[in-house]
Design a protein around this motif. Structure first.
Motif, PDB file in Angstrom:
ATOM      1  N   ALA A  32      41.982  64.111  31.097  1.00 17.75           N
ATOM      2  CA  ALA A  32      42.080  63.510  29.699  1.00 17.75           C
ATOM      3  C   ALA A  32      40.774  63.607  28.967  1.00 17.75           C
ATOM      4  CB  ALA A  32      42.701  62.233  29.468  1.00 17.75           C
ATOM      5  N   ILE A  33      39.697  63.646  30.039  1.00 18.24           N
ATOM      6  CA  ILE A  33      38.294  63.950  29.117  1.00 18.24           C
ATOM      7  C   ILE A  33      37.869  65.362  28.995  1.00 18.24           C
ATOM      8  CG2 ILE A  33      36.017  63.727  29.899  1.00 18.24           C
ATOM      9  CD1 ILE A  33      37.049  60.890  29.495  1.00 18.24           C
ATOM     10  N   VAL A  34      37.465  65.340  27.768  1.00 17.46           N
ATOM     11  CA  VAL A  34      36.678  66.750  27.410  1.00 17.46           C
ATOM     12  C   VAL A  34      35.202  66.354  27.594  1.00 17.46           C
ATOM     13  CG1 VAL A  34      36.666  68.607  25.529  1.00 17.46           C
ATOM     14  CG2 VAL A  34      38.844  67.149  26.135  1.00 17.46           C
ATOM     15  N   ILE A  35      34.500  67.190  27.942  1.00 17.70           N
ATOM     16  CA  ILE A  35      33.004  67.030  27.908  1.00 17.70           C
ATOM     17  C   ILE A  35      32.342  68.162  27.115  1.00 17.70           C
ATOM     18  CG2 ILE A  35      30.937  67.258  29.331  1.00 17.70           C
ATOM     19  CD1 ILE A  35      32.286  64.677  29.586  1.00 17.70           C
ATOM     20  N   ASP A  36      31.404  67.887  26.183  1.00 15.76           N
ATOM     21  CA  ASP A  36      30.819  68.873  25.523  1.00 15.76           C
ATOM     22  C   ASP A  36      29.289  68.599  25.323  1.00 15.76           C
ATOM     23  OD1 ASP A  36      30.204  70.852  23.721  1.00 15.76           O
ATOM     24  OD2 ASP A  36      31.245  70.299  22.084  1.00 15.76           O
ATOM     25  N   GLY A  37      28.497  69.048  26.275  1.00 18.43           N
ATOM     26  CA  GLY A  37      27.055  68.700  26.234  1.00 18.43           C
ATOM     27  C   GLY A  37      26.526  67.940  27.511  1.00 18.43           C
ATOM     28  N   PRO A  38      27.021  66.854  28.014  1.00 27.43           N
ATOM     29  CA  PRO A  38      26.579  66.338  29.198  1.00 27.43           C
ATOM     30  C   PRO A  38      26.865  67.052  30.458  1.00 27.43           C
ATOM     31  CG  PRO A  38      28.110  64.944  27.983  1.00 27.43           C
ATOM     32  CD  PRO A  38      28.203  66.079  27.367  1.00 27.43           C
ATOM     33  N   PRO A  39      25.671  67.210  31.624  1.00 22.99           N
ATOM     34  CA  PRO A  39      25.751  67.698  32.671  1.00 22.99           C
ATOM     35  C   PRO A  39      27.098  67.179  33.511  1.00 22.99           C
ATOM     36  CG  PRO A  39      23.992  66.069  32.697  1.00 22.99           C
ATOM     37  CD  PRO A  39      24.638  65.878  31.412  1.00 22.99           C
ATOM     38  N   LEU A 584      24.477  60.641  22.248  1.00 22.17           N
ATOM     39  CA  LEU A 584      25.679  60.779  23.065  1.00 22.17           C
ATOM     40  C   LEU A 584      26.628  59.950  22.456  1.00 22.17           C
ATOM     41  CD1 LEU A 584      27.410  61.057  25.698  1.00 22.17           C
ATOM     42  CD2 LEU A 584      26.280  58.941  26.468  1.00 22.17           C
ATOM     43  N   ILE A 585      27.701  60.711  21.959  1.00 16.06           N
ATOM     44  CA  ILE A 585      28.907  60.130  21.301  1.00 16.06           C
ATOM     45  C   ILE A 585      29.963  59.939  22.209  1.00 16.06           C
ATOM     46  CG2 ILE A 585      30.262  60.746  19.148  1.00 16.06           C
ATOM     47  CD1 ILE A 585      27.815  61.957  17.926  1.00 16.06           C
ATOM     48  N   ALA A 586      30.902  59.140  22.125  1.00 15.41           N
ATOM     49  CA  ALA A 586      32.076  58.883  22.701  1.00 15.41           C
ATOM     50  C   ALA A 586      33.011  58.723  21.825  1.00 15.41           C
ATOM     51  CB  ALA A 586      32.127  57.967  23.692  1.00 15.41           C
ATOM     52  N   THR A 587      34.459  59.291  22.030  1.00 11.89           N
ATOM     53  CA  THR A 587      35.535  59.319  20.919  1.00 11.89           C
ATOM     54  C   THR A 587      36.918  59.239  21.744  1.00 11.89           C
ATOM     55  OG1 THR A 587      34.248  61.063  19.894  1.00 11.89           O
ATOM     56  CG2 THR A 587      36.491  60.600  19.027  1.00 11.89           C
ATOM     57  N   GLY A 588      37.575  58.295  21.308  1.00 10.64           N
ATOM     58  CA  GLY A 588      38.853  58.222  21.681  1.00 10.64           C
ATOM     59  C   GLY A 588      39.889  59.095  20.755  1.00 10.64           C
ATOM     60  N   ALA A 613      23.376  66.608  20.400  1.00 16.54           N
ATOM     61  CA  ALA A 613      24.537  65.615  20.286  1.00 16.54           C
ATOM     62  C   ALA A 613      25.416  66.120  21.579  1.00 16.54           C
ATOM     63  CB  ALA A 613      25.147  65.895  19.327  1.00 16.54           C
ATOM     64  N   TRP A 614      25.812  65.028  22.589  1.00 14.16           N
ATOM     65  CA  TRP A 614      26.481  65.241  23.685  1.00 14.16           C
ATOM     66  C   TRP A 614      27.931  64.588  23.272  1.00 14.16           C
ATOM     67  CZ3 TRP A 614      23.955  63.347  28.967  1.00 14.16           C
ATOM     68  CH2 TRP A 614      22.611  64.159  29.053  1.00 14.16           C
ATOM     69  N   HIS A 615      29.055  64.915  23.866  1.00  9.20           N
ATOM     70  CA  HIS A 615      30.320  64.417  23.250  1.00  9.20           C
ATOM     71  C   HIS A 615      31.316  64.093  24.581  1.00  9.20           C
ATOM     72  CE1 HIS A 615      33.958  64.754  20.391  1.00  9.20           C
ATOM     73  NE2 HIS A 615      33.778  63.638  20.763  1.00  9.20           N
ATOM     74  N   VAL A 616      31.503  63.284  24.504  1.00  6.31           N
ATOM     75  CA  VAL A 616      32.688  62.792  25.503  1.00  6.31           C
ATOM     76  C   VAL A 616      33.837  62.408  24.901  1.00  6.31           C
ATOM     77  CG1 VAL A 616      32.993  61.281  27.593  1.00  6.31           C
ATOM     78  CG2 VAL A 616      30.941  61.981  27.329  1.00  6.31           C
ATOM     79  N   LEU A 617      34.995  63.035  24.812  1.00  9.96           N
ATOM     80  CA  LEU A 617      36.241  62.768  24.207  1.00  9.96           C
ATOM     81  C   LEU A 617      37.489  62.218  25.298  1.00  9.96           C
ATOM     82  CD1 LEU A 617      38.165  62.781  21.774  1.00  9.96           C
ATOM     83  CD2 LEU A 617      38.389  65.323  22.311  1.00  9.96           C
TER      84      LEU A 617
END
Length: 652
Positions: A32-39, A584-588, A613-617
């Protein structure tokens, strides 16, 4: 469903820094995790942090009158589930087995022990009520609307709850016998989303109802359950805060209120609306209380500078005795009451502190002897070795005193001036308190990063004057100025390195995180913002309708042209060009409070200006991550972020 837009890498290319010591073994991300930016996350990092992620806590959910066991909420798999503990220090026997976390369980008074559960799906907060039997849930509500448990009747025959099933917005009042699905009955139609069922009278003829319009304004009603007539008792003519009205055995109404003080006091309320304080503390809020079933005594807690202090009051004499044997920690929030008194008199509650991950205790009301029921695992780590925080007070820009809790790394292991993360609480009507820091202890104990948890103006726990200091768009940024004053003061601390400060925050703290990046980018290295508000107008227009009016009281009304203009002016999205630090931004993905679009629009704007901007969705989460696999992966991404921005690619 809330629309979810994932930024394609072909649209915006974001450089992913490569760590010099990146190993070949990579941990698969949760589905369910979508990563955009973080290694990618390495196995080495997961192994290094694993013990910190295995801590658990036990949250008290009530007594079972039939066998004197307790019900607790804790996690052994991916999510919080319900467990029974038969005797102090006995095994925790799991009784619910859901993929989604259980928000709370409510055991019926009396001998049959019927258990009602409140749970949602995917963090969307459209909670349903169920009866739990033999490991299976039996749906009691409609499966679609938002439902909120209120109270059991004293004889255990009925529950009262609120539901938005009529129109999706208004929280109407219902009763039902949970042993009979389909027995629910609409008792009263109401306007607004702040209604709750607080208690039933002993004869089940009336119920106490609370309509919470804001933190400063609540109305107490008595509801005739046969006719549906609501009779206002207090708060309708003179606004004040009223919390947790309850009947005693003699029919007298108890409640906490600030009508006679700057703080919440415990007292009685007559049918003419007169409040008579009974608690004796001149300062600090009464945060929780419970009345003995026979009415002979009351157990209540005060929030003394963030620490929960338990008192036992003899109702007939008013004599109050402090309980000295509990850890100096925090009684966590619970639906209904965080304290419950068994029919035989034992007082049950949970406590969390810097050195106690979260456990259940009971108190003998006669001797005040304390018994520990659970001892939650801390991943093999010695929780007693954790550092206690220091209370730091700071004069802000206008002379107002603001404060926070500072956790310092061990100076013998980490000598010299250390980096600092300022972690701002949500709310804004919330409070940072000295409880267990969980996985963040890794930052303190293994990375040598100091942690500061501020209570800016608008925080609870410091009186109604203080909580109102940030209300409305004209005063909102004064709380951001408090962060500036705290950065000034902490920068003068000879154990901290002001060239390596960062900010973090969740929800309203997420807005404060964005705003701090706007105003203080030259003074911080980075920002980690979690389910935060980026534009007050789009937030108010898109948050769920059942809570919109409650948020307008705090932030402002976007329908008013003057307030709308000011809300736009102070929104971080408007000044995104001033953000010059990595974020770093995290989103539900299912967040009903701060929709995912709030993160999407500021990520797009930051990247359009050439920023990072790193994004963890997490697509299956709401307002915060509550599934362990998602929590862990976000934590690992955050650790990599702090290592790069505060520690120089992992250097300590």
């Amino acid at each position: 469903m809330i629309a979810r837009h994932i930024f394609a890498t072909s649209l915006v290319m974001v450089a992913t820094p490569v760590l010099a010591d990146t190993p070949k073994s990579i941990v698969p991300k949760p589905a369910a995790i979508v990563i955009d930016g973080p290694p990618p996350v390495s196995e080495a990092l997961t192994a290094e942090t694993r013990p910190y992620l295995e801590a658990r806590k036990a949250v008290f959910q009530g007594w079972n009158a039939a066998d004197r066991s307790i019900l607790v909420k804790t996690r052994f798999g991916s999510t919080d589930q319900l467990h029974v503990v038969a005797t102090p220090q006995a095994m925790r026997r799991q009784v619910s087995f859901e993929q989604e976390p259980i928000l709370a369980g409510f055991r019926a008074p009396g001998s049959d022990g019927t258990l009602v559960v409140q749970k949602d799906v995917g963090g969307a907060e459209f909670f349903q009520l169920y009866r739990l039997e033999h490991g299976r849930l039996v749906l009691l509500t409609d499966g679609k609307s938002r439902n909120w448990f209120g109270a059991w009747s004293p004889d255990g025959r009925l529950i009262g709850y609120t539901s938005t099933r009529r129109n999706g917005t208004d929280s109407d009042i219902y009763v039902m016998d949970p042993r009979k699905p389909g027995s629910d009955r609409l008792v009263a139609q109401v306007d607004g989303g702040g209604w709750s069922v607080a208690d039933f009278s002993a004869d089940r003829k009336t119920a106490l109802i609370l309509n919470r319009k804001s933190i400063n304004n609540a109305i107490v009603y008595e509801l005739d359950l046969a006719s549906g007539k609501l009779q206002a008792i207090a708060g309708a003519k003179k606004p004040a805060s009223y919390v947790a009205p309850r009947y005693a055995a003699d029919g007298k109404i108890w409640v906490t209120s600030d009508v006679a003080s700057d703080f919440l006091q415990l007292g009685t309320l007559d049918r003419a609306g007169q409040f008579a304080p009974k608690s004796t503390e001149p300062k600090w809020d009464v945060s929780d209380y419970a009345i003995a079933p026979d009415g002979s005594f009351i157990a209540y807690a005060i929030n003394e500078a963030g620490i929960s202090r338990l008192r036992v009051m003899d109702v007939s004499t008013g004599v109050t005795r402090p309980v000295a044997g509990l850890p100096a920690g925090v009684i966590p929030y619970s639906i209904g009451s965080a304290i419950a008194i068994a029919p035989w008199g034992a007082i049950g509650l949970s406590i969390s502190s810097a050195r106690v991950a979260g456990d259940v205790f009971s108190v003998d009301p006669a001797t005040l002897a304390v018994t520990r029921w659970t001892e939650s695992e801390t991943g093999g780590l010695d929780a007693a070795a954790n550092v206690d925080p220091e209370l730091v007070e700071v004069k802000s820009f206008d002379g107002e005193t603001v404060s926070g809790f500072l956790y310092r790394p061990d100076p013998t292991r980490f000598p010299g001036r250390r980096p600092l993360v300022v972690d701002i609480h949500g709310g804004p009507e919330g409070q940072s308190r000295p409880d267990y820091r969980g996985a963040d202890n890794y930052l303190l104990n293994d990375l040598g990063i100091a942690l500061f948890y501020p209570n800016v103006r608008g925080s609870t726990g410091f009186g109604k004057r203080f909580v109102n200091l940030d209300n409305g768009p004209d005063l909102r940024e004064n709380s951001v100025k408090d962060i500036g004053a705290m950065l000034d003061a902490l920068g003068k601390d000879n154990t901290l390195d002001p060239s390596r400060f960062a900010v973090s925050g969740m929800s309203y703290g997420g807005y404060m995180c964005y705003a701090s990046a706007v105003h203080y980018s030259p003074r911080i290295k980075s920002a980690s913002c979690y389910v935060g508000i980026s534009n007050f107008v789009t937030f108010l227009e898109s948050t769920q309708s059942y809570r919109r009016d409650l948020r307008r009281v705090e932030y402002g009304d976007e329908r008013d042209p003057k307030q709308r203009a000011k809300l736009i002016a102070i929104s971080p999205l408007t000044s995104v060009d001033k953000i010059s630090v990595p974020i770093l931004i995290a989103t539900g993905g299912n967040d009903p409070r701060v929709p995912a679009s709030e993160a999407e629009q500021i990520i797009k704007a930051i990247r359009a200006k050439g920023g990072t901007a790193w994004h963890v969705l997490a697509q299956n989460e709401g307002h915060g991550f509550h599934k362990k696999e998602n929590e862990d992966y976000y934590f690992w991404s955050q650790i990599q972020f702090w290592k790069q921005t505060l520690l120089g690619d992992g250097a300590r």
